[in-house]
Design a protein around this motif. Structure first.
Motif, PDB file in Angstrom:
ATOM      1  N   SER A  66       3.938   1.518  -1.013  1.00 13.51           N
ATOM      2  CA  SER A  66       4.635   1.588  -2.301  1.00 13.51           C
ATOM      3  C   SER A  66       3.747   2.207  -3.368  1.00 13.51           C
ATOM      4  O   SER A  66       4.215   3.025  -4.179  1.00 13.51           O
ATOM      5  CB  SER A  66       5.080   0.188  -2.737  1.00 13.51           C
ATOM      6  OG  SER A  66       6.009  -0.351  -1.815  1.00 13.51           O
ATOM      7  N   ARG A  67       2.474   1.847  -3.385  1.00 16.15           N
ATOM      8  CA  ARG A  67       1.518   2.445  -4.335  1.00 16.15           C
ATOM      9  C   ARG A  67       1.300   3.926  -4.028  1.00 16.15           C
ATOM     10  O   ARG A  67       1.339   4.767  -4.917  1.00 16.15           O
ATOM     11  CB  ARG A  67       0.167   1.719  -4.264  1.00 16.15           C
ATOM     12  CG  ARG A  67       0.020   0.553  -5.181  1.00 16.15           C
ATOM     13  CD  ARG A  67      -1.422   0.081  -5.288  1.00 16.15           C
ATOM     14  NE  ARG A  67      -2.112  -0.030  -4.000  1.00 16.15           N
ATOM     15  CZ  ARG A  67      -2.077  -1.101  -3.215  1.00 16.15           C
ATOM     16  NH1 ARG A  67      -1.382  -2.156  -3.577  1.00 16.15           N
ATOM     17  NH2 ARG A  67      -2.733  -1.127  -2.071  1.00 16.15           N
ATOM     18  N   ASP A  68       1.052   4.228  -2.756  1.00 17.96           N
ATOM     19  CA  ASP A  68       0.718   5.601  -2.357  1.00 17.96           C
ATOM     20  C   ASP A  68       1.869   6.587  -2.557  1.00 17.96           C
ATOM     21  O   ASP A  68       1.639   7.769  -2.799  1.00 17.96           O
ATOM     22  CB  ASP A  68       0.279   5.650  -0.891  1.00 17.96           C
ATOM     23  CG  ASP A  68      -1.058   4.974  -0.651  1.00 17.96           C
ATOM     24  OD1 ASP A  68      -1.728   4.555  -1.624  1.00 17.96           O
ATOM     25  OD2 ASP A  68      -1.434   4.838   0.537  1.00 17.96           O
ATOM     26  N   THR A  85       0.828  -1.213   0.000  1.00 14.62           N
ATOM     27  CA  THR A  85       0.000   0.000   0.000  1.00 14.62           C
ATOM     28  C   THR A  85       0.859   1.257   0.000  1.00 14.62           C
ATOM     29  O   THR A  85       0.617   2.193  -0.770  1.00 14.62           O
ATOM     30  CB  THR A  85      -0.952   0.004   1.219  1.00 14.62           C
ATOM     31  OG1 THR A  85      -1.761  -1.166   1.162  1.00 14.62           O
ATOM     32  CG2 THR A  85      -1.836   1.240   1.221  1.00 14.62           C
ATOM     33  N   ALA A 126       4.517   6.156  -4.788  1.00 15.70           N
ATOM     34  CA  ALA A 126       5.209   5.984  -6.073  1.00 15.70           C
ATOM     35  C   ALA A 126       5.511   7.354  -6.676  1.00 15.70           C
ATOM     36  O   ALA A 126       4.653   8.229  -6.704  1.00 15.70           O
ATOM     37  CB  ALA A 126       4.355   5.158  -7.027  1.00 15.70           C
TER      38      ALA A 126
END
Length: 180
Positions: free
Chosen positions: A27-29, A25, A31
């Protein structure tokens, strides 16, 4: 050490699964951002080590020692003391504070505004454990592992009198261990 544990609240397997989920999560938020993970020592060191390995984007790390507890106390004193400050310049960074447990929120209610004054893009909070029934401030985690009841927990970095940090799970310490 296991004999001092009344019962296990969060198993080693549950911790591993949650850290992997939080890492994905985060890593996505974050990026494309300049992520700085800030570990609040000593308690968050185990969580921080696992979390930074679960984050799949470039990130930097730094450490602070901040305390509202003293010695072998089991309760917050309400007095917040910065023992070791950050080395990094926060300007333009996205700061994610990594904590072992969000309890009263007193420490973080002092720390987060202080860090925001250092010109980061953002300051957010990730904690593996939260005790919402103990909260005395409006602080809530942006990323949360587990809510736990108001019991004295140790393991996975959390200690009593500098012991039990190396337990691979989160357990409730038997009261006779810390009772006066």
């Amino acid at each position: 050490m296991d004999q001092d544990i009344d019962h296990i609240l969060v198993s080693e397997q549950e911790l591993k699964a949650k850290v992997a989920e939080l890492g994905a999560t985060i890593s996505r938020d974050y990026a494309g951002k300049q992520l700085l993970l800030v570990s609040i020592l000593k308690g968050s060191v185990v969580f921080m080590a696992d979390l930074m390995r679960a984050v799949t984007i470039p990130c930097a790390i730094d450490f602070m020692v901040v305390s509202s507890y003293g010695g072998s106390n089991t309760m917050s004193t309400g007095l917040v003391k910065i023992i070791k400050d950050l080395d990094a310049d926060l300007s333009g960074k996205d700061v994610l504070i990594v904590e072992d447990i969000l309890d009263t929120g007193i420490t973080l209610s002092h720390l987060m505004p202080m860090l925001k004054m250092r010109n980061p893009n953002s300051v957010r909070l990730c904690t593996i454990l939260s005790k919402p029934t103990r909260r005395q401030t409006e602080i809530e985690p942006d990323y949360l592992g587990f809510e736990v009841p108001d019991e004295f927990v140790v393991g996975y970095g959390l200690d009593y009198d500098e012991k039990y940090r190396n337990l691979p799970y989160v357990g409730v310490l038997k009261s006779q261990v810390y009772a006066d």
